[in-house]
Design a protein around this motif. Structure first.
Motif, mmCIF file in Angstrom:
data_model
loop_
_atom_site.group_PDB
_atom_site.id
_atom_site.type_symbol
_atom_site.label_atom_id
_atom_site.label_comp_id
_atom_site.label_asym_id
_atom_site.label_seq_id
_atom_site.Cartn_x
_atom_site.Cartn_y
_atom_site.Cartn_z
ATOM 1 N N THR A 111 51.077 80.019 111.476
ATOM 2 C CA THR A 111 50.568 79.353 112.327
ATOM 3 C C THR A 111 51.682 78.899 112.366
ATOM 4 O O THR A 111 51.490 78.818 114.375
ATOM 5 C CB THR A 111 50.171 77.838 111.712
ATOM 6 O OG1 THR A 111 48.424 78.346 112.069
ATOM 7 C CG2 THR A 111 49.698 76.990 112.603
ATOM 8 N N ASN A 112 53.320 78.886 112.397
ATOM 9 C CA ASN A 112 54.338 78.739 112.912
ATOM 10 C C ASN A 112 54.670 79.324 113.850
ATOM 11 O O ASN A 112 55.944 79.944 114.839
ATOM 12 C CB ASN A 112 55.213 77.848 111.922
ATOM 13 C CG ASN A 112 55.640 76.672 111.777
ATOM 14 O OD1 ASN A 112 55.356 75.867 113.116
ATOM 15 N ND2 ASN A 112 54.466 76.430 110.072
ATOM 16 N N HIS A 169 53.924 79.839 117.310
ATOM 17 C CA HIS A 169 54.204 78.472 118.198
ATOM 18 C C HIS A 169 54.426 76.941 118.069
ATOM 19 O O HIS A 169 53.674 76.028 118.709
ATOM 20 C CB HIS A 169 53.836 79.521 119.767
ATOM 21 C CG HIS A 169 54.482 80.250 119.954
ATOM 22 N ND1 HIS A 169 56.214 80.722 120.498
ATOM 23 C CD2 HIS A 169 54.238 81.425 120.937
ATOM 24 C CE1 HIS A 169 55.819 82.025 120.965
ATOM 25 N NE2 HIS A 169 54.663 82.707 121.046
ATOM 26 N N LEU A 189 51.668 74.471 115.458
ATOM 27 C CA LEU A 189 49.889 74.042 115.276
ATOM 28 C C LEU A 189 49.177 73.770 116.977
ATOM 29 O O LEU A 189 47.922 74.749 116.085
ATOM 30 C CB LEU A 189 50.319 72.827 114.724
ATOM 31 C CG LEU A 189 48.492 72.175 114.012
ATOM 32 C CD1 LEU A 189 48.042 72.444 113.376
ATOM 33 C CD2 LEU A 189 48.972 70.781 113.696
ATOM 34 N N GLN A 190 49.888 73.000 117.336
ATOM 35 C CA GLN A 190 48.682 73.205 118.766
ATOM 36 C C GLN A 190 48.629 74.130 119.164
ATOM 37 O O GLN A 190 47.164 73.957 120.102
ATOM 38 C CB GLN A 190 49.630 71.929 119.288
ATOM 39 C CG GLN A 190 49.613 70.599 119.259
ATOM 40 C CD GLN A 190 51.085 69.742 120.636
ATOM 41 O OE1 GLN A 190 50.912 70.027 121.242
ATOM 42 N NE2 GLN A 190 50.619 68.473 119.667
ATOM 43 N N GLN A 191 49.560 75.311 119.306
ATOM 44 C CA GLN A 191 48.792 76.627 119.716
ATOM 45 C C GLN A 191 47.852 77.465 119.092
ATOM 46 O O GLN A 191 47.422 77.883 119.384
ATOM 47 C CB GLN A 191 50.509 77.040 120.168
ATOM 48 C CG GLN A 191 50.214 78.919 120.972
ATOM 49 C CD GLN A 191 49.741 78.281 122.482
ATOM 50 O OE1 GLN A 191 50.477 77.884 123.722
ATOM 51 N NE2 GLN A 191 48.586 78.771 122.515
ATOM 52 N N THR A 192 47.902 77.060 118.135
ATOM 53 C CA THR A 192 47.053 78.124 117.091
ATOM 54 C C THR A 192 45.687 77.373 117.660
ATOM 55 O O THR A 192 44.772 77.888 117.265
ATOM 56 C CB THR A 192 47.904 78.123 115.595
ATOM 57 O OG1 THR A 192 48.873 78.307 115.689
ATOM 58 C CG2 THR A 192 46.520 78.750 115.144
ATOM 59 N N VAL A 193 45.709 75.995 117.750
ATOM 60 C CA VAL A 193 44.642 75.079 117.231
ATOM 61 C C VAL A 193 43.988 75.879 118.568
ATOM 62 O O VAL A 193 42.406 76.255 118.660
ATOM 63 C CB VAL A 193 44.406 73.945 117.121
ATOM 64 C CG1 VAL A 193 43.443 72.854 117.531
ATOM 65 C CG2 VAL A 193 44.528 73.338 115.820
ATOM 66 N N ARG A 194 44.538 75.478 119.848
ATOM 67 C CA ARG A 194 44.068 76.085 120.807
ATOM 68 C C ARG A 194 43.703 77.676 120.639
ATOM 69 O O ARG A 194 42.378 77.265 121.708
ATOM 70 C CB ARG A 194 45.168 75.548 122.373
ATOM 71 C CG ARG A 194 44.889 74.853 122.654
ATOM 72 C CD ARG A 194 46.325 73.927 123.896
ATOM 73 N NE ARG A 194 47.667 75.407 123.684
ATOM 74 C CZ ARG A 194 48.507 74.186 123.459
ATOM 75 N NH1 ARG A 194 48.099 72.909 123.285
ATOM 76 N NH2 ARG A 194 50.106 74.119 123.238
ATOM 77 N N ASN A 201 39.969 77.718 118.910
ATOM 78 C CA ASN A 201 39.249 76.662 120.052
ATOM 79 C C ASN A 201 38.390 77.359 121.020
ATOM 80 O O ASN A 201 37.420 78.389 121.350
ATOM 81 C CB ASN A 201 38.960 75.596 120.340
ATOM 82 C CG ASN A 201 39.139 74.427 119.582
ATOM 83 O OD1 ASN A 201 38.505 74.153 118.685
ATOM 84 N ND2 ASN A 201 40.505 73.417 119.065
ATOM 85 N N VAL A 230 40.322 71.546 114.268
ATOM 86 C CA VAL A 230 41.623 70.444 114.130
ATOM 87 C C VAL A 230 42.586 71.487 113.755
ATOM 88 O O VAL A 230 43.793 70.914 113.482
ATOM 89 C CB VAL A 230 41.363 69.082 113.333
ATOM 90 C CG1 VAL A 230 41.930 67.732 113.425
ATOM 91 C CG2 VAL A 230 39.354 68.753 114.157
ATOM 92 N N SER A 231 42.214 71.522 111.824
ATOM 93 C CA SER A 231 43.319 72.641 111.416
ATOM 94 C C SER A 231 43.461 73.672 111.215
ATOM 95 O O SER A 231 42.356 73.680 111.324
ATOM 96 C CB SER A 231 43.637 71.682 109.863
ATOM 97 O OG SER A 231 42.458 71.674 109.148
#
Length: 205
Positions: free
Chosen positions: A168-169, A172, A174-179, A182, A196-197
């Motif tokens: 995930t890191n 880029h 958490l937020q980028q991976t969640v996007r 989705n 979400v996670s």
């Protein structure tokens, strides 16, 4: 979406969801715990047909077909023909439930194409930060270098949340991976899925 990808996800829905979302058994003292179990909504999404929006088991058995096993305990499941997508039977098909580690299938489908398996990564403290208590771990250590291939082995063979966090890191954060996940869910038409996670650990939302 390719036919092979449709087939893979139809099979995954039929096989993995019932195993992970199984409801707890009754108390050992014989008292039924059903009253304490969450109940499905009375009306749910009707994507795929009106019957899929109804709570409980939905199936239209043809003459001579065997009845469904009574001991099925999963809160939500669906059985579909992997070739044509036809739903054969379902139970609370559109009930939103915590996905647990089944979400790692979507994680892999999203991130596998992003990194060559021979790429190496030096794990940092930040890579392993924020893992939920009691997470399943494969044993990834900070200040150690791992290949992408080995990190994916940690995801697939041990459901390692530590390996998920490192990848995930690398993507880029958490937020980028969640996007990304989705977006991939939308492309797959997994319309009941809200990430979400990345590792499927329970989180608000």
């Amino acid at each position: 979406m390719s036919a092979s990808k449709k087939t893979a996800w139809a099979v995954a829905a039929a096989v993995f969801v019932p195993l992970v979302l199984a409801a707890p058994a009754a108390h050992a003292d014989g008292k039924d715990s059903q009253d304490k179990q969450p109940k499905p909504p009375l009306a749910m999404s009707q994507v795929g047909g009106a019957l899929l929006g109804l709570p409980g088991t939905q199936v239209r058995l043809k003459a001579g077909a065997p009845v469904l096993p009574k001991e099925l305990s999963a809160r939500s499941w669906i059985v579909a023909d992997a070739e044509n997508g036809q739903v054969l039977a379902s139970h609370n098909a559109h009930w939103p439930l915590a996905p647990a580690s089944t979400l790692k299938m979507l994680f892999a489908d999203t991130l596998l194409p992003k990194f060559p398996k021979t790429q190496n990564h030096l794990v940092t403290v930040q890579d392993l930060a924020g893992m939920g208590e009691g997470s399943s771990l494969v044993g990834v250590k900070e200040k150690q270098t791992y290949s992408v291939h080995d990190l994916w082995l940690g995801v697939f063979l041990r459901s390692g949340n530590d390996a998920v966090h490192v990848l995930t890191n690398m993507n880029h954060g958490l937020q980028q991976t969640v996007r990304d996940m989705n977006d991939q869910a939308a492309e797959l038409q997994a319309l009941d899925t809200k990430v979400v996670s990345p590792d499927g650990y329970d989180a608000p939302g």
